[in-house]
Motif scaffolding. Structure first.
Motif, mmCIF file in Angstrom:
data_model
loop_
_atom_site.group_PDB
_atom_site.id
_atom_site.type_symbol
_atom_site.label_atom_id
_atom_site.label_comp_id
_atom_site.label_asym_id
_atom_site.label_seq_id
_atom_site.Cartn_x
_atom_site.Cartn_y
_atom_site.Cartn_z
ATOM 1 N N LEU A 374 -20.450 -14.212 7.853
ATOM 2 C CA LEU A 374 -19.785 -15.258 7.205
ATOM 3 C C LEU A 374 -19.219 -14.507 5.728
ATOM 4 O O LEU A 374 -18.341 -15.051 5.283
ATOM 5 N N GLU A 375 -20.069 -13.419 5.359
ATOM 6 C CA GLU A 375 -19.473 -12.717 4.329
ATOM 7 C C GLU A 375 -18.221 -12.075 4.559
ATOM 8 O O GLU A 375 -17.142 -12.073 3.826
ATOM 9 N N GLN A 376 -18.367 -11.614 5.688
ATOM 10 C CA GLN A 376 -17.063 -10.606 6.172
ATOM 11 C C GLN A 376 -15.817 -11.614 6.485
ATOM 12 O O GLN A 376 -14.561 -11.242 6.148
ATOM 13 N N THR A 377 -16.023 -12.811 6.949
ATOM 14 C CA THR A 377 -14.832 -13.557 7.498
ATOM 15 C C THR A 377 -14.458 -14.660 6.408
ATOM 16 O O THR A 377 -13.428 -15.235 6.354
ATOM 17 N N GLY A 378 -15.370 -14.988 5.399
ATOM 18 C CA GLY A 378 -15.274 -15.968 4.529
ATOM 19 C C GLY A 378 -15.454 -17.350 5.322
ATOM 20 O O GLY A 378 -15.191 -18.423 4.563
ATOM 21 N N ALA A 379 -15.806 -17.415 6.340
ATOM 22 C CA ALA A 379 -16.003 -18.738 6.881
ATOM 23 C C ALA A 379 -17.223 -19.343 6.514
ATOM 24 O O ALA A 379 -18.345 -18.622 5.902
ATOM 25 N N LYS A 380 -17.430 -20.569 6.747
ATOM 26 C CA LYS A 380 -18.702 -21.567 6.199
ATOM 27 C C LYS A 380 -19.660 -21.606 7.594
ATOM 28 O O LYS A 380 -20.797 -21.657 7.206
ATOM 29 N N HIS A 381 -19.261 -21.714 8.596
ATOM 30 C CA HIS A 381 -19.940 -21.846 9.900
ATOM 31 C C HIS A 381 -19.382 -20.590 10.796
ATOM 32 O O HIS A 381 -18.619 -20.047 10.826
ATOM 33 N N VAL A 382 -20.614 -20.477 11.790
ATOM 34 C CA VAL A 382 -20.228 -19.447 12.817
ATOM 35 C C VAL A 382 -20.995 -20.059 14.078
ATOM 36 O O VAL A 382 -21.616 -20.946 14.128
ATOM 37 N N ASN A 383 -20.089 -19.562 15.108
ATOM 38 C CA ASN A 383 -20.638 -20.083 16.557
ATOM 39 C C ASN A 383 -21.356 -18.856 17.159
ATOM 40 O O ASN A 383 -20.962 -17.689 16.874
ATOM 41 N N THR A 384 -22.379 -19.014 18.081
ATOM 42 C CA THR A 384 -23.122 -17.868 18.511
ATOM 43 C C THR A 384 -23.397 -18.256 19.979
ATOM 44 O O THR A 384 -23.121 -19.076 20.528
ATOM 45 N N ILE A 385 -23.775 -16.847 20.527
ATOM 46 C CA ILE A 385 -23.850 -16.587 21.806
ATOM 47 C C ILE A 385 -25.541 -16.084 22.251
ATOM 48 O O ILE A 385 -25.446 -15.075 21.331
ATOM 49 N N GLY A 386 -26.037 -16.641 22.872
ATOM 50 C CA GLY A 386 -27.359 -15.872 23.040
ATOM 51 C C GLY A 386 -27.482 -15.519 24.647
ATOM 52 O O GLY A 386 -27.467 -16.345 25.538
#
Length: 653
Positions: A374-386
């Motif tokens: 989030l710090e690198q992209t400036g986005a507020k949310h992230v999608n994840t894969i496990g």
């Protein structure tokens, strides 16, 4: 716990013959190497053909273009050389193991009590045992009757050969080997069926006995012995014994590579180098700490989705299963779809991290990686894969986030991941308390980490014919060089595991199924999967022997308040996941509903040809926000440290 293929992985064609001069020779044991100069003599000068009328009976070996006596001498010398090579390797192994502690237990898997329970049950039912013996006798009589008819010249129809160990026509062409093959199959099927027929012992005890009976019968296949394998004998005759010499040189090299233990080569490891011809997707390491490197991959489109995508691979393996070659790289494919792709490349832990557990992998792993993306992209949310065990961690992390009101993860995908371990397959056999104590002692002896080879041996045992005996026959009996196969190279590139993390995982998940029961504690909280309410996408594979499809289905239903989409893919734990659309292989099934059982889901599922990736990408696009200008890893707030694939992935165990 991603592992081996295999199950399911496509096999690369093998190369026969000696390596080319441009390729460095494989290492071999010192004593064996001294025998190099003992090579068989060159073929003699042509001699006049012998008088066939006075020469006596023809030799059983046919050596066109060479005198039979000289050829037999060559064969004898090569057999002697092969024997000396093997003996030297075994002697060196014995010396190298002499000062090491003995095995922790003569029966680490606790097979003895399981077999005693099964045999006691059979003994208490003499009628069943008598019936089984009569059945075996009848099968043998049928076999000998068909053999006698064939010997008399009668055409005898035989069932198609489905067992790939006996696919070569040589097994059927020679009556002796045909009888040997069929007798073995009859006996093995009878033994396995007899153990499976027991119905009054604990189900897990019975499954343990079944599993190790199958291992035993697989090991005694006639294909695994030179004298009873017509294909290996034919290769030995055709090469004047050179195939056997090469095979024993392969054997000596594998003994040396295993430091006195046989470590069967599954691939030509010298043909691949991480960052050179595998794991080559362009990108930058933008964060590094003691637990992981965060890699951001280069954009492949002018626009990217606003919500970045963060992959948590299993820490048991290395992330580049998702980036083997450009044509099958999921990471490259996702970038081409317009996603900003990050991967958490776990450190290969050493003894200094023996005390790291789920809390560290949550706080210093998942939470920190999310924060940095989030710090690198400036986005507020992230999608994840496990993926696999990375998915188990991600599921527990989502429950922890839900308990804290942390909404930074907006959607998650699980590849072959388990959260409900009630039906976790044959790996449950390796997680009873008796074996866990053995594992714990083994980790203590290694300074608090589980050596990577230990897990590799476990995964290989789950599919012994494919991952052990096929290579034993090809490498040693046939003398072939291992294949240059990227997936098998990755499969052998194992990592270590910290004691605290691994023991908690085995005891809490496999032993107690604590995560699904709401009894698993992580980050100071007992977490509840039903509290997770974000959209989830589950991928299962029909032939997965590590994360069985029924286990993954139960896991999907454990997130009872989430919007769950499930797709079932063809093939297994690796090829079921890594199946790009361009390959046009296998198939997948979809069903919008999630009924109580997998059987009900399958009965209403729709089959589609090819890869499931496009179905998943449509789901992911819908959860990834608007389009934004493509992000350059070298221009973000986090300074680029080094190019992908980074340093951690290159650390060998």
């Amino acid at each position: 716990m991603a592992k081996p293929p295999a199950d399911d992985a496509p096999r690369a064609p093998r190369r026969s013959g000696r390596p080319t001069s441009a390729k460095p020779p494989r290492p071999r044991a010192k004593a064996a190497a001294k025998l190099e100069e003992t090579a068989a003599p060159p073929p003699p000068e042509p001699k006049p053909a012998p008088d066939t009328e006075s020469a006596g009976a023809a030799n059983p070996f046919d050596f066109p273009g060479a005198d039979q006596r000289e050829a037999l001498e060559t064969l004898s010398l090569n057999i002697a050389k092969a024997a000396m090579t093997a003996q030297a390797a075994i002697a060196e192994a014995a010396l190298s193991q002499a000062d090491r502690p003995a095995a922790l237990s003569p029966d680490p898997f606790n097979v003895g009590p399981a077999m005693t329970s099964v045999m006691s049950s059979l003994a208490s039912r003499p009628d069943r045992l008598f019936s089984a013996q009569a059945d075996l006798f009848n099968r043998y009589m049928d076999l000998w009757a068909s053999t006698a008819r064939r010997a008399a010249g009668e055409e005898v129809a035989s069932a198609p050969v489905k067992d790939k160990r006996f696919k070569d026509p040589a097994w059927a062409e020679n009556p002796m080997f045909d009888v040997m093959r069929q007798s073995y199959l009859v006996t093995a099927d009878w033994m396995n069926g007899l153990v499976s027929s027991v119905d009054d012992v604990d189900p897990r005890t019975k499954r343990r006995a079944e599993f190790f009976t199958k291992l035993l019968t697989d090991a005694f296949s006639p294909s695994n012995f030179l004298a009873s394998n017509p294909v290996a004998l034919k290769a030995m005759a055709e090469t004047n014994g050179e195939s056997l010499v090469r095979g024993m040189q392969n054997f000596a090299a594998d003994m040396e590579r295993g430091a006195g233990k046989l470590k069967i080569s599954q691939a030509d490891y010298g043909q691949f180098e991480v960052g050179v011809n595998v794991a080559t997707a362009p990108g930058q390491v933008v964060w590094r700490d003691e637990l992981f490197e965060l890699i951001q991959f280069d954009a492949a489109t002018d626009k990217q989705r606003a919500v970045p995508l963060l992959i948590f691979p299993p820490w048991i393996n290395k992330f580049y299963i998702l980036d083997l070659q450009p044509e099958n790289s999921m990471i490259r494919w996702l970038s081409a779809q317009g996603f900003t792709v990050f991967v958490c490349s776990w450190v290969n832990p050493d003894v200094d991290k023996a005390g790291f557990g789920f809390d560290e992998y949550l706080e210093k792993g998942v939470y920190r990686a999310v924060e940095k993306v989030l710090e690198q992209t400036g986005a507020k949310h992230v999608n994840t894969i496990g993926y696999c065990i990375g998915g188990t961690l991600m599921g527990a992390s989502l429950a922890h986030m839900a308990a804290k009101g942390d909404d930074r993860v907006s959607a998650t995908t699980f590849f072959a991941a388990q959260h409900d371990f009630a039906e976790a397959g044959d790996l449950l056999l390796f997680t009873d308390e008796h074996w866990l104590n053995e594992i714990e002692q083994q980790m203590d002896a290694a300074g608090g980490v589980l050596p990577g080879a230990a897990m590799a041996e476990t995964f290989n045992a789950l599919r012994a014919n494919d991952l052990i005996w096929s290579f034993f026959v090809s490498n040693y009996l046939m003398g072939k060089a291992p294949p240059a196969f990227d997936l098998l190279f990755w499969n052998a590139d194992q990592t270590r595991m910290p004691k605290a993390l691994h023991m908690n995982y085995l005891r809490s998940m496999y032993g107690q199924n604590a995560l699904t029961k709401g009894e698993f504690e992580i980050g100071g909280l007992k977490v509840d999967l039903s509290k997770v309410k974000i959209p989830l996408y589950f991928q299962a594979s029909r032939e997965d022997h590590i994360a069985p499809m029924n286990s993954v289905y139960r896991s999907a239903r454990a997130f009872s308040n989430a919007a769950v989409t499930l797709t079932l893919a063809g093939s297994g734990h690796i090829a079921g996941v890594v199946n790009p659309p361009s390959a046009n292989k296998y198939q997948h099934w979809t069903n919008a509903a999630l009924p109580p059982t997998l059987a009900e889901w399958q009965s209403e599922a729709v089959e589609h040809p090819g890869s499931w990736w496009n179905h998943w990408a449509a789901w992911l696009h819908d959860k990834s926000g608007d389009w934004v200008a493509a992000r350059d890893p070298q221009k973000g707030p986090l300074p680029a440290i080094e190019p992908a694939p980074g340093s951690y992935v290159k650390v060998k165990s």
